[in-house]
Motif scaffolding. Sequence first.
Motif, PDB file in Angstrom:
ATOM      1  N   ALA A 127       0.830  -1.212   0.000  1.00 15.53           N
ATOM      2  CA  ALA A 127       0.000   0.000   0.000  1.00 15.53           C
ATOM      3  C   ALA A 127       0.860   1.257   0.000  1.00 15.53           C
ATOM      4  N   ARG A 128       2.079   1.169   0.499  1.00 15.08           N
ATOM      5  CA  ARG A 128       2.957   2.330   0.524  1.00 15.08           C
ATOM      6  C   ARG A 128       3.688   2.548  -0.795  1.00 15.08           C
ATOM      7  N   THR A 129       3.530   1.633  -1.738  1.00 12.07           N
ATOM      8  CA  THR A 129       4.259   1.735  -2.994  1.00 12.07           C
ATOM      9  C   THR A 129       3.923   3.025  -3.734  1.00 12.07           C
ATOM     10  N   VAL A 130       2.634   3.388  -3.763  1.00 15.83           N
ATOM     11  CA  VAL A 130       2.219   4.593  -4.480  1.00 15.83           C
ATOM     12  C   VAL A 130       2.857   5.827  -3.856  1.00 15.83           C
ATOM     13  N   ARG A 131       2.843   5.908  -2.528  1.00 21.84           N
ATOM     14  CA  ARG A 131       3.404   7.071  -1.862  1.00 21.84           C
ATOM     15  C   ARG A 131       4.924   7.133  -2.045  1.00 21.84           C
ATOM     16  N   ARG A 132       5.564   5.977  -2.025  1.00 22.69           N
ATOM     17  CA  ARG A 132       7.006   5.966  -2.259  1.00 22.69           C
ATOM     18  C   ARG A 132       7.329   6.460  -3.672  1.00 22.69           C
ATOM     19  N   ARG A 133       6.528   6.037  -4.629  1.00 19.66           N
ATOM     20  CA  ARG A 133       6.782   6.455  -6.005  1.00 19.66           C
ATOM     21  C   ARG A 133       6.571   7.964  -6.170  1.00 19.66           C
ATOM     22  N   LEU A 134       5.521   8.496  -5.529  1.00 23.00           N
ATOM     23  CA  LEU A 134       5.306   9.940  -5.584  1.00 23.00           C
ATOM     24  C   LEU A 134       6.485  10.700  -5.010  1.00 23.00           C
ATOM     25  N   ALA A 135       6.967  10.248  -3.846  1.00 17.78           N
ATOM     26  CA  ALA A 135       8.107  10.913  -3.227  1.00 17.78           C
ATOM     27  C   ALA A 135       9.337  10.839  -4.117  1.00 17.78           C
ATOM     28  N   GLN A 136       9.550   9.694  -4.754  1.00 15.10           N
ATOM     29  CA  GLN A 136      10.715   9.528  -5.618  1.00 15.10           C
ATOM     30  C   GLN A 136      10.642  10.470  -6.812  1.00 15.10           C
ATOM     31  N   GLY A 165      20.145   2.946   2.353  1.00 14.06           N
ATOM     32  CA  GLY A 165      18.951   3.637   1.899  1.00 14.06           C
ATOM     33  C   GLY A 165      17.646   2.919   2.178  1.00 14.06           C
ATOM     34  N   PRO A 166      17.485   1.650   1.762  1.00 14.14           N
ATOM     35  CA  PRO A 166      16.222   0.945   2.024  1.00 14.14           C
ATOM     36  C   PRO A 166      15.923   0.795   3.514  1.00 14.14           C
ATOM     37  N   VAL A 167      16.963   0.551   4.324  1.00 14.11           N
ATOM     38  CA  VAL A 167      16.754   0.445   5.767  1.00 14.11           C
ATOM     39  C   VAL A 167      16.293   1.781   6.330  1.00 14.11           C
ATOM     40  N   ALA A 168      16.936   2.855   5.900  1.00 19.38           N
ATOM     41  CA  ALA A 168      16.550   4.188   6.364  1.00 19.38           C
ATOM     42  C   ALA A 168      15.141   4.538   5.911  1.00 19.38           C
ATOM     43  N   GLN A 169      14.771   4.133   4.709  1.00 15.05           N
ATOM     44  CA  GLN A 169      13.422   4.408   4.204  1.00 15.05           C
ATOM     45  C   GLN A 169      12.365   3.735   5.066  1.00 15.05           C
ATOM     46  N   ALA A 188      11.183   8.513  -0.035  1.00 20.58           N
ATOM     47  CA  ALA A 188      12.030   7.980  -1.098  1.00 20.58           C
ATOM     48  C   ALA A 188      13.412   7.722  -0.527  1.00 20.58           C
ATOM     49  N   HIS A 189      14.236   7.034  -1.293  1.00 15.94           N
ATOM     50  CA  HIS A 189      15.623   6.889  -0.848  1.00 15.94           C
ATOM     51  C   HIS A 189      16.542   7.010  -2.053  1.00 15.94           C
ATOM     52  N   THR A 190      17.689   7.573  -1.789  1.00 12.72           N
ATOM     53  CA  THR A 190      18.720   7.709  -2.809  1.00 12.72           C
ATOM     54  C   THR A 190      20.062   7.440  -2.147  1.00 12.72           C
ATOM     55  N   GLY A 191      20.769   6.443  -2.621  1.00 13.45           N
ATOM     56  CA  GLY A 191      22.019   6.059  -1.980  1.00 13.45           C
ATOM     57  C   GLY A 191      21.766   5.578  -0.569  1.00 13.45           C
TER      58      GLY A 191
END
Length: 557
Positions: A279-288, A341-345, A369-372
């Motif tokens: 369910a969080r996929t959409v919000r993650r994509r928006l943030a990215q 990054g994924p852990v921090a996200q 989102a996460h970057t690096g």
Amino acid sequence: MRLRALLDTDALGLRLLGGEDELDRTVRGVMTTDLRDPSRYLSGGELVLTGLAWRRDAADSEPFVRLLVQAGVVALAAGEAELGDVPDDLAVACARHRLPLFAVHESVAFATITEHVVRQVSGERAGDLAAVVDRHRRMMTSGPAGGGPDVVLDLLGSDLDLRAWVMSPTGRLIAGPKAAGPGLPADTCAKLAAEHLAAARTGRRGPHRVTLGPSTYSLFPVRSSGRSPQASRDVRETVLSDWLLAVEADAGDWPEERLDLLQGVTQLISVERDRRDAARTVRRRLAQEVLELVQTGAAPAEIAARLRVAAPVLLPGLGAAPHWQVVVARVEWQDADLEGGPVAQSLLEEILVDPAAMGPEPSDRIAVAHTGDEAIALVPLPAVAAEHDGSETGILADALLESVRDPLSAGLDDDGRVTLGVSASVHSAEGLRGALEEARHARRVAAARPGRVCAAGHQELASHVLLLPFVPDDVRRAFTARLLDPLREYDRRHRAELIPTLEAFLDCDGSWTRCATRLHLHVNTLRYRVGRIEQLTSRDLSRLEDKLDFFLALRMS
């Protein structure tokens, strides 16, 4: 279990006195009593054990047996230790009411019978509950959720008398039995999460047992349904994101069947966890998408258009365009080539959840989102609230870590750090790039502080503390040594306390009387000490520049 099975167990020492035709009745519990009327404590299905202390004469047997039958008791077992043979009047009353009657040999303790019955009944209940859990799992994996983890936790309570709760690694309560009364206190949840993370870092297999006050809890990890315990090459990749199941019981002596049942429950809960992540996929994509536009220098109009799409998703029912805050987080491990990054996200999504919100989908205001190695959260604020007091509105850095510092510190152990930075709120797309840089600078300020879990807010960027963390270490050491080492050496040799005197003098803004009062000194003594400081350092504490140098040296030392 059936009554007939009791007779087949020689160690119980039971002898049937009547009711042979009723031996297929099911025993669901056991109770020992010598009350004349124990019906208020009976719920049906029990085997009642009695030493006959309630019986004064033959007339007492009939009303006693009648009350047992009315309460749904399946059988009566009378001990022979006190009165010898079981009285005939009791046998007659049991036969009249079709209640099976057993005699218990004087060499057999009631506790032995109770333990046997409870063990057998619990095993059968566990089997029945396992079937229910399995059906619930199939229903959830093939269609909409059938009530979430709460349903299974209620079953654990009603069928196995086990109170259990699901919580996040930060100690947030996600689910609990509705029939168990008030949930666990927040401080208990935080302590359990800390114990779980500390145990998980050791690599020991769960459940982990911990005692808090009078209660013992067994902690079971809840892993993603698509990942086995060995799927991750390093426990640090998931320790800060896995949920846990806390059961108020000591699982140390549980049979394998019950342990397998609880493992099945954790697998069922992991389905809900995966559903939450999906369910969080959409919000993650928006943030990215917003983050990429900001970092690539896209036109404000393009960023604003993307924010208009994001606002209704993140803050439903919003009447006006929101203000925005940016939160930046980084998870760093020593001596490990791990992608943070994924852990921090995942961790930042959890930290930003309202701690009062309960459920596997507690908030729709989170877009991370996460970057690096960096996670970046875009948080909307209602525009009306944000306009009242921009400096205090929205997320405050210290509040983010107030309830999660202890659990996260346990999960980080001695080789990891979590640092966060929080921007001020901005009201337009034009301000978003500045907010991102502000949050990143604030995180660097937090990273310069001691401790495993640190945060800093935008308010701190208007102070000298913004500059100090970015001074190279060798420059800091040389600067402080030149000014303070002569004073430290003098204090060591003469116990003169020049360093404390300098600190107090600067803290009192150079006021002789206030500083002397604080240090409980005569003003002349204070003047002598300050003169000695100036002599040893070749500085003049009446000059602003020298005062500032000493101030910075003390802050960097």
